[in-house]
Design an enzyme around this catalytic site. Structure first.
Site, short mmCIF file in Angstrom:
data_model
loop_
_atom_site.label_atom_id
_atom_site.label_comp_id
_atom_site.label_asym_id
_atom_site.label_seq_id
_atom_site.Cartn_x
_atom_site.Cartn_y
_atom_site.Cartn_z
N GLY A 29 21.08 -1.34 14.29
CA GLY A 29 19.80 -0.63 14.36
C GLY A 29 18.90 -0.96 13.17
N ASP A 80 7.39 0.74 14.76
CA ASP A 80 8.80 1.11 14.52
C ASP A 80 8.99 2.36 13.67
OD1 ASP A 80 9.33 -1.15 15.94
OD2 ASP A 80 10.42 -2.20 14.35
N ALA A 133 7.89 -4.76 19.94
CA ALA A 133 6.57 -5.25 19.55
C ALA A 133 5.50 -4.85 20.56
CB ALA A 133 6.62 -6.78 19.43
N GLY A 147 27.87 -4.22 16.52
CA GLY A 147 26.76 -3.63 17.27
C GLY A 147 26.49 -4.46 18.52
N GLY A 148 26.71 -3.85 19.67
CA GLY A 148 26.46 -4.54 20.95
C GLY A 148 25.13 -4.11 21.54
N GLY A 208 0.82 -1.21 0.00
CA GLY A 208 0.00 0.00 0.00
C GLY A 208 0.85 1.26 0.00
N HIS A 258 8.74 -18.54 48.31
CA HIS A 258 10.12 -19.01 48.49
C HIS A 258 10.21 -20.48 48.09
CE1 HIS A 258 14.09 -19.40 50.24
NE2 HIS A 258 13.68 -20.50 50.84
P1 NAD Z 1 20.17 -1.24 18.88
O1 NAD Z 1 19.94 0.20 18.70
O2 NAD Z 1 19.63 -1.93 20.07
O3 NAD Z 1 21.75 -1.51 18.92
C1 NAD Z 1 22.60 -1.11 17.90
C2 NAD Z 1 23.99 -0.99 18.51
O4 NAD Z 1 24.92 -0.82 17.48
C3 NAD Z 1 24.11 0.19 19.47
O5 NAD Z 1 24.69 -0.26 20.67
C4 NAD Z 1 25.03 1.13 18.69
O6 NAD Z 1 25.84 1.92 19.55
C5 NAD Z 1 25.84 0.18 17.87
N1 NAD Z 1 26.40 0.73 16.64
C6 NAD Z 1 25.81 1.58 15.76
N2 NAD Z 1 26.63 1.83 14.73
C7 NAD Z 1 27.77 1.11 14.94
C8 NAD Z 1 28.98 0.92 14.24
N3 NAD Z 1 29.18 1.53 13.08
N4 NAD Z 1 29.92 0.13 14.77
C9 NAD Z 1 29.71 -0.51 15.95
N5 NAD Z 1 28.58 -0.38 16.65
C10 NAD Z 1 27.61 0.42 16.17
O7 NAD Z 1 19.70 -1.92 17.50
P2 NAD Z 1 19.60 -3.44 17.11
O8 NAD Z 1 20.29 -4.31 18.11
O9 NAD Z 1 19.96 -3.53 15.69
O10 NAD Z 1 18.05 -3.70 17.26
C11 NAD Z 1 17.14 -2.94 16.46
C12 NAD Z 1 15.85 -2.71 17.20
O11 NAD Z 1 15.16 -3.92 17.37
C13 NAD Z 1 16.09 -2.12 18.57
O12 NAD Z 1 15.25 -1.03 18.77
C14 NAD Z 1 15.77 -3.22 19.50
O13 NAD Z 1 15.21 -2.75 20.71
C15 NAD Z 1 14.79 -4.06 18.71
N6 NAD Z 1 14.93 -5.46 19.16
C16 NAD Z 1 14.44 -5.78 20.37
C17 NAD Z 1 14.62 -7.06 20.87
C18 NAD Z 1 14.08 -7.40 22.23
O14 NAD Z 1 13.28 -6.66 22.74
N7 NAD Z 1 14.51 -8.49 22.84
C19 NAD Z 1 15.35 -7.99 20.15
C20 NAD Z 1 15.87 -7.61 18.93
C21 NAD Z 1 15.66 -6.32 18.45
#
Ligand code: NAD
Length: 451
Positions: free
Chosen positions: A261, A297, A305, A174-175, A114, A428
């Site tokens: 991200g 998102d 979610a 990405g951590g 859409g 407990h």
């Molecule tokens: P995120 O924003 O959680 O983490 C991305 C990480 O990559 C950040 O720590 C950032 O500092 C780092 N980063 C960015 N550019 C970089 C680079 N060039 N080099 C090294 N590090 C870099 O994003 P994500 O992990 O991709 O997740 C995406 C979205 O999906 C998030 O909003 C997350 O909350 C959501 N998600 C949620 C869950 C959950 O709730 N369990 C699980 C998976 C994803």
């Protein structure tokens, strides 16, 4: 051909389908447009399949830990095809259930892509859909960084979820949440994992306490985490990916996961204002076009979610003429389902100090919690309180502690004060007692802690 409904929803993921269901409950006619499958990222490429893989990973770890609890067991290996069958089976059942749910509610689902044309108008191919109200819920897609092309051995979470082998070694760029969950999965399945994070700590959006606890746990699991690093070059050939860091170090691995991200899907939403990539909305999720709302998102904030579900309900109720209270974003719980899990709700200590001028905190270590000792789980609970004793934030690290976030969020979302809730009796032995004990500490009457 033109079709008409009270509400047209663009996108059938968590935000879109919850808006459709709630709108049907409130008597509105609904036409939902989905180009792929109902359930969106969460059901097909996110929450559900990753948590299934994390469960396989947990079972593998349990087998390895058998001897420590007197069970003779040995891990014969990972049947990757079997793992995917299990994961796909879970997704398939939920998908079938969701299709049935939408049908039972009488929401009409239309296949196609859409495009928002203007107020009250969406186009799907050469069909025009007219809706008195429109909800945009087109979700997000994995993004990369300039200079790193996805393909071959360079993966996003989409490809990582269906990888038909366990890599010997993996680099995770990405951590954040996705990076840590996949690092955890692959390490449990037997890979050597290195996480590269640009900022100075893992899960930088979490309380510093959680990042430190997690870093320690990952070190114990032999997962390497390099923080404060930048990648300058990525090359791949048939066998290996080579990553060069800005400091000149090179690293090699079988795969590179890019988890930096997710980018909002707004290419079909040009009729509304998009700011910094996200659809611009007010606190009632109204876009710049009358009668057009956005959820999930594509709206700046936590891409989760359960936030999408709540936004979908909120918008549908608004459209139906109810006056729901705006969603408190600070009260949305967050869980990273790694081993160990990291869960939180409310303010980090630093954010609470910035917002309220001052804040206090207590930490209770799971070493003192009976159930955690039985389960062999390390971690801790941190409670952040305000001057008036209000619980402003709860931060949990440890296996399965994500399940405690329900209680923690009630404390935070209802503005509970420690002196009231420290009286709650916890069964407990449960891990929930660790939260109870942290509240006792915060109330100045610790039971299983000595200063
Ligand atoms: P995120 O924003 O959680 O983490 C991305 C990480 O990559 C950040 O720590 C950032 O500092 C780092 N980063 C960015 N550019 C970089 C680079 N060039 N080099 C090294 N590090 C870099 O994003 P994500 O992990 O991709 O997740 C995406 C979205 O999906 C998030 O909003 C997350 O909350 C959501 N998600 C949620 C869950 C959950 O709730 N369990 C699980 C998976 C994803």
């Amino acid at each position: 051909m033109t079709r008409q409904a009270d509400l047209v929803v663009l996108g059938g993921g968590s935000g879109g389908y919850s808006a459709a269901i709630r709108a049907r409950e409130l008597g509105l006619s609904v036409l939902l447009v989905e180009e792929d499958r109902l359930g969106g990222t969460c059901l097909h490429r996110g929450c559900i399949p990753t948590k299934a893989l994390l469960h396989t990973a947990e079972v593998a770890d349990s087998v390895r830990a058998g001897a420590s609890v007197g069970v003779q067991a040995s891990l014969g290996g990972i049947d990757v095809a079997g793992m995917h069958r299990y994961k796909d089976g879970v997704v398939g059942k939920l998908y079938q259930g969701l299709q049935g749910l939408l049908a039972a509610h009488g929401a009409e689902v239309m296949a196609g892509r859409g495009q928002l044309v203007g107020p009250g108008e969406v186009r799907v191919g050469d069909e025009v859909l007219r809706g008195e109200h429109i909800v945009l819920a087109t979700g997000s897609s994995p993004r990369s960084v300039p200079g790193i092309e996805i393909g071959g051995r360079v993966l996003t979470s989409d490809e990582a979820l269906t990888l038909d082998y366990v890599p010997d070694d993996a680099i995770v760029l990405g951590g954040g949440v996705i990076g840590i969950e996949f690092a955890s999965i692959w390490a449990s399945l037997g890979a050597q994992v290195t996480v590269l994070e640009a900022l100075d700590r893992l899960l930088p959006a979490e309380d510093e306490f959680s990042s430190k606890q997690l870093a320690r746990a990952l070190r114990k699991r032999k997962i390497t985490a390099k923080t404060g690093v930048r990648v300058s070059d990525v090359k791949q050939d048939d066998d290996v990916v080579t990553v060069t860091l800005e400091n000149g170090t090179t690293l090699e691995a079988e795969v590179l996961l890019v988890a930096v991200g997710r980018a909002p899907n707004t290419s079909e939403l040009r009729a509304v204002e998009v700011r910094n990539g996200f659809v611009a909305v007010d606190d009632r999720l109204r876009t710049t076009l009358p009668g057009v709302y956005a959820v999930g998102d594509i709206v700046a904030g936590l891409q989760l979610a359960h936030r999408g579900f709540q936004q979908g309900i909120f918008v549908a109720e608004q459209i139906a003429g109810l006056e729901p209270a705006p969603i408190d974003e600070a009260g949305i719980p967050r869980v990273t389902y790694s081993h160990p899990e990291v869960a939180s709700v409310g303010y980090t200590e630093a954010a609470a100090k910035e917002r309220f001028g001052s804040a206090a905190s207590v930490v209770y270590d799971l070493a003192g919690n009976g159930r955690s000792q039985i389960l062999g789980t390390a971690g801790a609970v941190k409670v952040v309180t305000g001057d008036n004793g209000r619980v402003l934030g709860v931060h949990l690290v440890g296996d399965r502690v994500g399940e405690l976030i329900g209680e923690a969020q009630i404390l935070v979302n209802t503005g509970a004060r420690v002196e009231e809730v420290a009286r709650f009796v916890h069964a407990h032995p449960t891990q929930g007692e660790a939260l109870g004990e942290a509240l006792l500490v915060a109330a100045g009457k610790p039971l299983h802690t000595h200063a």
